[in-house]
Motif scaffolding. Structure first.
Motif, mmCIF file in Angstrom:
data_model
loop_
_atom_site.group_PDB
_atom_site.id
_atom_site.type_symbol
_atom_site.label_atom_id
_atom_site.label_comp_id
_atom_site.label_asym_id
_atom_site.label_seq_id
_atom_site.Cartn_x
_atom_site.Cartn_y
_atom_site.Cartn_z
ATOM 1 N N UNK A 1 33.713 33.922 39.219
ATOM 2 C CA UNK A 1 32.468 34.430 38.658
ATOM 3 C C UNK A 1 32.401 34.165 37.168
ATOM 4 N N UNK A 2 31.183 34.209 36.655
ATOM 5 C CA UNK A 2 31.000 34.016 35.217
ATOM 6 C C UNK A 2 31.373 35.289 34.475
ATOM 7 N N UNK A 3 31.540 35.156 33.174
ATOM 8 C CA UNK A 3 31.930 36.315 32.375
ATOM 9 C C UNK A 3 30.827 37.371 32.362
ATOM 10 N N UNK A 4 29.564 36.953 32.404
ATOM 11 C CA UNK A 4 28.464 37.928 32.441
ATOM 12 C C UNK A 4 28.482 38.728 33.741
ATOM 13 N N UNK A 5 28.774 38.068 34.859
ATOM 14 C CA UNK A 5 28.863 38.781 36.129
ATOM 15 C C UNK A 5 30.023 39.765 36.125
ATOM 16 N N UNK A 6 31.147 39.355 35.568
ATOM 17 C CA UNK A 6 32.330 40.222 35.549
ATOM 18 C C UNK A 6 32.072 41.461 34.711
ATOM 19 N N UNK A 7 31.428 41.288 33.569
ATOM 20 C CA UNK A 7 31.265 42.403 32.638
ATOM 21 C C UNK A 7 30.070 43.276 33.000
ATOM 22 N N UNK A 8 29.035 42.704 33.610
ATOM 23 C CA UNK A 8 27.794 43.470 33.809
ATOM 24 C C UNK A 8 27.474 43.685 35.292
ATOM 25 N N UNK A 9 26.830 42.738 35.926
ATOM 26 C CA UNK A 9 26.195 42.981 37.220
ATOM 27 C C UNK A 9 27.112 42.783 38.418
ATOM 28 N N UNK A 10 28.276 42.165 38.243
ATOM 29 C CA UNK A 10 29.101 41.814 39.402
ATOM 30 C C UNK A 10 30.249 42.754 39.687
ATOM 31 N N UNK A 11 30.291 43.915 39.066
ATOM 32 C CA UNK A 11 31.434 44.807 39.208
ATOM 33 C C UNK A 11 31.609 45.297 40.648
ATOM 34 N N UNK A 12 30.540 45.779 41.257
ATOM 35 C CA UNK A 12 30.646 46.318 42.611
ATOM 36 C C UNK A 12 31.038 45.241 43.612
ATOM 37 N N UNK A 13 30.487 44.062 43.449
ATOM 38 C CA UNK A 13 30.837 42.965 44.349
ATOM 39 C C UNK A 13 32.299 42.565 44.181
ATOM 40 N N UNK A 14 32.793 42.565 42.955
ATOM 41 C CA UNK A 14 34.210 42.240 42.708
ATOM 42 C C UNK A 14 35.109 43.275 43.359
ATOM 43 N N UNK A 15 34.763 44.551 43.230
ATOM 44 C CA UNK A 15 35.573 45.614 43.829
ATOM 45 C C UNK A 15 35.640 45.473 45.351
ATOM 46 N N UNK A 16 34.504 45.212 45.969
ATOM 47 C CA UNK A 16 34.472 45.101 47.434
ATOM 48 C C UNK A 16 35.273 43.896 47.918
ATOM 49 N N UNK A 17 35.087 42.751 47.267
ATOM 50 C CA UNK A 17 35.808 41.549 47.696
ATOM 51 C C UNK A 17 37.302 41.683 47.453
ATOM 52 N N UNK A 18 37.693 42.263 46.325
ATOM 53 C CA UNK A 18 39.117 42.451 46.039
ATOM 54 C C UNK A 18 39.756 43.393 47.047
ATOM 55 N N UNK A 19 39.053 44.446 47.446
ATOM 56 C CA UNK A 19 39.583 45.381 48.434
ATOM 57 C C UNK A 19 39.873 44.684 49.758
ATOM 58 N N UNK A 20 38.946 43.869 50.214
ATOM 59 C CA UNK A 20 39.127 43.173 51.492
ATOM 60 C C UNK A 20 40.305 42.211 51.418
ATOM 61 N N UNK A 21 40.407 41.460 50.345
ATOM 62 C CA UNK A 21 41.493 40.474 50.235
ATOM 63 C C UNK A 21 42.850 41.151 50.064
ATOM 64 N N UNK A 22 42.918 42.235 49.314
ATOM 65 C CA UNK A 22 44.190 42.952 49.169
ATOM 66 C C UNK A 22 44.662 43.518 50.502
#
Length: 316
Positions: free
Chosen positions: A145-166
């Motif tokens: 993801x881009x830095x803007x997504x990581x810092x702003x709008x993509x937090x919830x999506x990152x959390x969900x995807x990381x949970x599934x992969x972990x």
């Protein structure tokens, strides 16, 4: 000698009882090994085992939610794998995003021990392995993801995807762990560019503010203009119908007059003349009537009266 033997016997019995009796907390279970071989899993409560190291008991907290912190440390933590060390704490948070920018990512992983036997026997250090798995997965997800997504709008999506992969990797490695939640904490750019990044964010917020204000004005003015437009259209339509009806009435009146004129032209002409004069004469202030047939010296009649109702120049 008898007293010494009795004391020795009591001492041995005390050690035997002390090493044979054990208690398991309500949020845990105990995995029992006999001569190092897995024997059984024992639930919470007071239990007895073979003393002198024959049976070995490992207590595993299966009902307690555990957590691991990355990039920060909670004071008073007893689990050595809960927080990162001072040496690699900053290294864990430094990540490269998909657009080749850098970000400092702090997060928390909350998990439970779902299978005590796998947790103890399948992986040498399951908590440490979970830290490695969490860091690897987070770097992979952030790197997509881009830095803007990581810092702003993509937090919830990152959390969900990381949970599934972990959870997928934990199951693949037979760690006996169930991941409950992955939560992102502070996400910041590297310190050398934080000030500039904050200025960019402030400008972005100002831009959004101006856009919202413009939309508010738009929503306020446009409906009003549309209402006025509809009102003007209705007024014009009403005026159109009025003029059409008046024209149709004039036509009908003219046709009726023409029909009467055809029947008696002279009478109709005279009636039209009289009706017209009745409309015209009241608007004329000075009226003089000339009669060619009269034989007087001045063949005229002055109808311009003064305020007392008599012709001008007339005497009482």
């Amino acid at each position: 000698m008898k007293n010494f033997g009795l004391i020795s016997l009591l001492f041995v019995m005390s050690i035997t009882v002390w090493s044979a009796v054990y208690t398991i907390p309500s949020d845990s279970v105990a995995v029992v090994q006999r001569f190092g071989k897995y024997l059984t899993v024992v639930s919470a409560g007071l239990h007895v085992k073979l003393p002198f190291g024959i049976d070995r008991v490992s207590i595993v907290p299966v009902k307690r939610q555990l957590k691991q912190e990355f990039g920060f440390k909670t004071p008073g933590a007893t689990d050595p794998y809960q927080s990162s060390t001072e040496q690699n704490g900053l290294q864990e948070t430094q990540m490269v995003t998909g657009d080749l920018n850098a970000a400092l990512v702090e997060w928390v992983v909350q998990y439970r021990v779902s299978e005590p036997t796998k947790y103890l026997f399948e992986v040498r250090h399951p908590s440490q392995t979970l830290r490695y798995v969490s860091e690897s997965v987070m770097r992979e997800v952030v790197g997509d993801r881009t830095v803007d997504e990581v810092i702003t709008i993509g937090r919830q999506e990152i959390e969900s995807e990381a949970l599934v992969k972990m959870q997928t990797l934990s199951t693949k490695y037979a760690m006996g762990i169930s991941i409950d939640q992955v939560q992102l904490k502070n996400i910041n750019p590297p310190k050398p560019v934080q000030e500039s990044f904050n200025e960019v964010n402030q400008a972005q917020q100002e831009k959004e503010k101006l856009i919202n204000e413009a939309r508010r004005d738009y929503n306020k003015v446009i409906p009003l203009a549309l209402g006025e437009k509809d009102q003007r259209i209705r007024e014009a339509d009403g005026y159109r119908l009025k003029r059409i009806n008046e024209s149709l009435g004039d036509v009908a009146r003219f046709n009726a007059l023409l029909s009467e004129y055809s029947k008696a032209p002279e009478v109709t002409r005279r009636r039209i003349y009289i009706e017209t004069m009745e409309k015209v004469m009241p608007s004329i202030k000075s009226k003089i009537i000339i009669d060619e047939t009269t034989k007087h010296v001045l063949p005229l009649l002055n109808l311009d009266t003064s305020g007392n109702g008599q012709p001008k120049g007339a005497q009482k």
